[in-house]
Design a protein around this motif. Sequence first.
Motif, PDB file in Angstrom:
ATOM      1  N   PHE A  79       0.828  -1.201   0.054  1.00 55.26           N
ATOM      2  CA  PHE A  79      -0.114   0.105   0.157  1.00 55.26           C
ATOM      3  C   PHE A  79       0.684   1.239  -0.186  1.00 55.26           C
ATOM      4  O   PHE A  79       2.080   1.189   0.436  1.00 55.26           O
ATOM      5  CB  PHE A  79      -0.905   0.285   1.236  1.00 55.26           C
ATOM      6  N   LEU A  80       0.264   2.458  -0.545  1.00 53.73           N
ATOM      7  CA  LEU A  80       0.937   3.545  -0.223  1.00 53.73           C
ATOM      8  C   LEU A  80       0.500   4.157   0.923  1.00 53.73           C
ATOM      9  O   LEU A  80      -0.750   4.226   1.089  1.00 53.73           O
ATOM     10  CB  LEU A  80       0.405   4.742  -1.483  1.00 53.73           C
ATOM     11  N   VAL A  81       1.294   4.459   1.833  1.00 54.11           N
ATOM     12  CA  VAL A  81       0.892   5.066   3.300  1.00 54.11           C
ATOM     13  C   VAL A  81       1.517   6.638   3.257  1.00 54.11           C
ATOM     14  O   VAL A  81       2.687   6.929   3.146  1.00 54.11           O
ATOM     15  CB  VAL A  81       1.635   4.345   4.427  1.00 54.11           C
ATOM     16  N   ARG A  82       0.830   7.255   3.751  1.00 54.68           N
ATOM     17  CA  ARG A  82       0.809   8.942   3.701  1.00 54.68           C
ATOM     18  C   ARG A  82       0.787   9.033   5.255  1.00 54.68           C
ATOM     19  O   ARG A  82      -0.457   9.078   5.643  1.00 54.68           O
ATOM     20  CB  ARG A  82       0.019   9.542   2.977  1.00 54.68           C
ATOM     21  N   GLY A  83       1.742   9.625   5.920  1.00 52.17           N
ATOM     22  CA  GLY A  83       1.331  10.297   7.258  1.00 52.17           C
ATOM     23  C   GLY A  83       1.778  11.573   7.147  1.00 52.17           C
ATOM     24  O   GLY A  83       2.631  12.148   6.709  1.00 52.17           O
ATOM     25  N   SER A  84       0.745  12.442   7.573  1.00 51.43           N
ATOM     26  CA  SER A  84       0.797  13.842   7.645  1.00 51.43           C
ATOM     27  C   SER A  84       0.206  14.554   8.900  1.00 51.43           C
ATOM     28  O   SER A  84      -0.568  13.986   9.846  1.00 51.43           O
ATOM     29  CB  SER A  84       0.111  14.443   6.380  1.00 51.43           C
ATOM     30  N   THR A  85       0.543  15.875   9.102  1.00 54.51           N
ATOM     31  CA  THR A  85      -0.262  16.815  10.213  1.00 54.51           C
ATOM     32  C   THR A  85      -0.731  17.982   9.539  1.00 54.51           C
ATOM     33  O   THR A  85      -0.265  18.101   8.287  1.00 54.51           O
ATOM     34  CB  THR A  85       0.624  17.116  11.241  1.00 54.51           C
ATOM     35  N   LEU A  86      -1.745  18.404  10.181  1.00 56.10           N
ATOM     36  CA  LEU A  86      -2.497  19.588   9.723  1.00 56.10           C
ATOM     37  C   LEU A  86      -2.257  20.590  10.538  1.00 56.10           C
ATOM     38  O   LEU A  86      -2.324  20.600  11.746  1.00 56.10           O
ATOM     39  CB  LEU A  86      -4.148  19.603   9.394  1.00 56.10           C
ATOM     40  N   ALA A  87      -1.608  21.688  10.228  1.00 59.47           N
ATOM     41  CA  ALA A  87      -1.024  22.856  11.080  1.00 59.47           C
ATOM     42  C   ALA A  87      -1.730  23.983  10.798  1.00 59.47           C
ATOM     43  O   ALA A  87      -1.706  24.690   9.590  1.00 59.47           O
ATOM     44  CB  ALA A  87       0.314  22.710  11.326  1.00 59.47           C
ATOM     45  N   ASP A  88      -1.646  25.172  11.659  1.00 56.28           N
ATOM     46  CA  ASP A  88      -2.319  26.368  11.505  1.00 56.28           C
ATOM     47  C   ASP A  88      -0.904  27.269  11.063  1.00 56.28           C
ATOM     48  O   ASP A  88       0.175  26.776  11.181  1.00 56.28           O
ATOM     49  CB  ASP A  88      -3.151  27.015  12.442  1.00 56.28           C
ATOM     50  N   PRO A  89      -1.088  28.563  10.752  1.00 57.43           N
ATOM     51  CA  PRO A  89      -0.021  29.466  10.500  1.00 57.43           C
ATOM     52  C   PRO A  89       0.880  29.510  11.609  1.00 57.43           C
ATOM     53  O   PRO A  89       2.116  29.671  11.279  1.00 57.43           O
ATOM     54  CB  PRO A  89      -0.725  30.751  10.180  1.00 57.43           C
ATOM     55  N   ALA A  90       0.512  29.376  12.861  1.00 55.06           N
ATOM     56  CA  ALA A  90       1.454  29.431  13.975  1.00 55.06           C
ATOM     57  C   ALA A  90       2.146  28.166  14.154  1.00 55.06           C
ATOM     58  O   ALA A  90       3.044  28.091  15.235  1.00 55.06           O
ATOM     59  CB  ALA A  90       0.622  29.943  15.183  1.00 55.06           C
ATOM     60  N   GLY A  91       1.751  27.100  13.684  1.00 55.45           N
ATOM     61  CA  GLY A  91       2.527  25.888  13.523  1.00 55.45           C
ATOM     62  C   GLY A  91       1.866  24.901  14.345  1.00 55.45           C
ATOM     63  O   GLY A  91       2.130  23.667  14.716  1.00 55.45           O
ATOM     64  N   THR A  92       0.621  25.211  14.965  1.00 53.58           N
ATOM     65  CA  THR A  92      -0.173  24.515  16.006  1.00 53.58           C
ATOM     66  C   THR A  92      -0.866  23.094  14.915  1.00 53.58           C
ATOM     67  O   THR A  92      -1.480  23.549  14.294  1.00 53.58           O
ATOM     68  CB  THR A  92      -1.173  25.095  16.629  1.00 53.58           C
ATOM     69  N   VAL A  93      -0.477  21.952  15.509  1.00 54.38           N
ATOM     70  CA  VAL A  93      -1.125  20.862  14.899  1.00 54.38           C
ATOM     71  C   VAL A  93      -2.522  20.734  15.233  1.00 54.38           C
ATOM     72  O   VAL A  93      -2.654  20.344  16.517  1.00 54.38           O
ATOM     73  CB  VAL A  93      -0.068  19.615  14.987  1.00 54.38           C
TER      74      VAL A  93
END
Length: 187
Positions: A79-93
Amino acid sequence: MTTTERTAGFAPRDRADAIDGFACPATRLLLAGDGLTTTSLEAWARAPLRIGTLECRVRGGRDAPVAPAAAVLGDRDRFLVRGSTLADPAGTVWSANDVVARLDLDERITACLRGTAALGPALHRAGVRGRRSLLAVGRTPWPLAPAPVAAAYRVCLLRHGTEPLAVVREIFNPALIDPRPLTGGAR
């Protein structure tokens, strides 16, 4: 919190009961949503979100980080596995996400999975009209905390038409998305 709580099976009533077990109405709305997670989180954050960290790689089917992936996407070797985070402009995840996707996908979909943009908006811009089916919801440890702390999560199956594309697990930052359970039995 040391163990993951899950909804029992894939029955819609079980998922609804699990969602109803969260104390915060906004958390319940986020967990029950059938897509547009990035848009919902951006509204909550009152700011645009971007990919904070991103890792893509091919992994063996038995190594898929999201439990129902192999069962839902079919018994595949890789499988293709993608790990990510979504963060705001201040860097808060705001969320930590794992996507487990089939490797035999349309080029547009593969490009979105390997790209550096949030997956839902990227698929939409590429003309892929995916829809999500909620598979599981509950509480699990927040992966970015130094010590275990409970976080709300959901697992969805992403489809394009009738084709299953990927299984997506979204874990929401408990400092921002309230994971507390409803107490006292009142709903």
